[in-house]
Design a protein around this motif. Structure first.
Motif: not given
Ligand code: CA
Ligand code: IPD
Ligand code: CA
Length: 257
Positions: A84-85, A43, A87, A82, A66-67
Motif C-alpha cells: 500500500l503506497d 497495509d 499509507t 509495496d 515492506e511490511e
Molecule cells: Ca507502503
C-alpha cells in the motif's frame, strides 16, 4: 505478458480491491520509524495477501515486501512489493494510493505493475515490451523546459529531524517549475510520469518497494532515470531523479545548485 507479470497484475487487483472495500472502515493505525511513519491494518493485510499469492504461484521466488521480513528465493526471481503506497493518505481517507509490485530477475528490474484501486487504473510494464495503461501504450511527455513542467516529489518520514532533507530542493524547484505536486504516493508519481501526466520527479530516501515497478515503467515509456548526479538510478530507492528525458539535464542542474 509473461507468466509472472500476469500473476502480478491479478495480485495487484486483488489487493487493490481489499483496499477499496476497507477504505471507509475504521482503521487500526500504528507507527514505525517515527511518529509520522504509519502502518495500518490494511497495509499488513495486503502484505500478507500478496505474499501468500506469490508463494502459491511461484514458491521458489524471493520476496521483498515492506511490511515483512525478506524471503530469499532459489529461482533468481525476486518480487519487490509495496502493498500500500500512500499509507498516510489511506489513513486520512484521502483517495490517492496504490499497490506496487516490481519483478527482478538475477538482480535486474524487468517488469512491474502499479494499481490505483480508486480510479481503477492498472499500469504495467515489461522490459522490452513497453509500458501500458489498459490497452494504451504509455509515452512520457514532450515538455522540454522546466518553466512549463509539472513535477512531483515527496518527503521521507525523517523530515521532522533530518539534516539532509528534501526541503532545499523543493524550494529550488518551486521557483523554476510551473508547479510541483506532493501527492503522497511515490509509486503513482512514477506511473504518472510514465503516462505523461508529470514531466519530472525526484525524491530522497525512498525504498526499493517504492520504486521497483515505477523505474521500469519510466524506461519503457521512453523516459530517463538516474541518481541525483546523473549516474544509474539506485534500486535501493535513495536519491532518485526521473524525467521525460528532455528535462533531465535541467533537473540535475537545479539539484546540483
Ligand atoms: Ca507502503
Ligand atoms: C511513502 C509514499 C510517499 C513518499 C514516502 C514514502 P508509504 O510510502 O510513497 O509519497 O514521499 O517517502 O515512504 O509509506 O505510503 O508506503
Ligand atoms: Ca511506499
Amino acid at each position: 505478458m509473461s507468466d509472472r507479470l500476469t500473476v502480478a497484475v491479478d495480485i495487484a487487483r486483488e489487493a487493490g480491491a481489499l483496499q477499496r472495500a476497507r477504505f471507509s472502515e475504521p482503521r487500526t493505525i500504528e507507527t514505525k520509524s517515527s511518529a509520522i511513519d504509519l502502518v495500518t491494518d490494511v497495509d499488513r493485510a495486503c502484505d500478507a495477501l500478496i505474499r501468500k499469492r506469490i508463494g502459491a504461484a511461484f514458491p521458489g521466488d524471493g520476496m521483498l515486501t515492506e511490511e515483512d521480513a525478506e524471503h530469499t528465493g532459489t529461482t533468481g526471481w525476486r518480487w519487490i512489493v509495496d502493498p500500500l503506497d500512500g499509507t498516510t493518505n489511506y489513513a486520512h481517507g484521502f483517495p490517492h494510493f496504490a499497490v506496487s509490485i516490481g519483478l527482478e530477475r538475477d538482480g535486474e528490474l524487468v517488469g512491474g505493475t502499479i494499481h490505483d484501486p480508486i480510479r481503477d487504473e492498472l499500469f504495467r510494464a515489461e522490459r522490452g515490451a513497453g509500458a501500458w495503461l489498459g490497452d494504451t501504450r504509455l509515452r512520457v511527455s514532450t515538455i522540454d523546459d522546466l518553466e512549463r513542467s509539472l513535477l512531483a516529489t515527496g518527503f521521507a518520514y525523517n523530515v521532522h529531524s533530518a539534516e539532509n532533507d528534501n526541503l532545499p530542493y523543493f524550494r529550488r524547484f518551486m521557483r523554476r517549475a510551473q508547479a510541483v505536486r506532493r501527492a503522497g504516493s511515490a509509486a503513482l508519481d512514477l506511473a504518472y510520469l510514465a503516462a505523461g501526466r508529470f514531466d519530472g520527479f525526484w525524491e530522497l530516501n525512498l525504498h526499493p518497494w517504492d520504486v521497483a515497478a515505477g523505474l521500469v515503467m519510466i524506461i519503457e515509456a521512453g523516459g530517463r532515470t538516474s541518481d541525483l548526479e546523473g549516474g544509474p538510478a539506485p534500486s535501493s530507492g535513495e536519491r532518485i531523479v526521473a524525467s521525460n528525458g528532455l528535462l533531465h539535464g535541467a533537473m540535475l542542474e537545479v539539484i546540483s545548485g
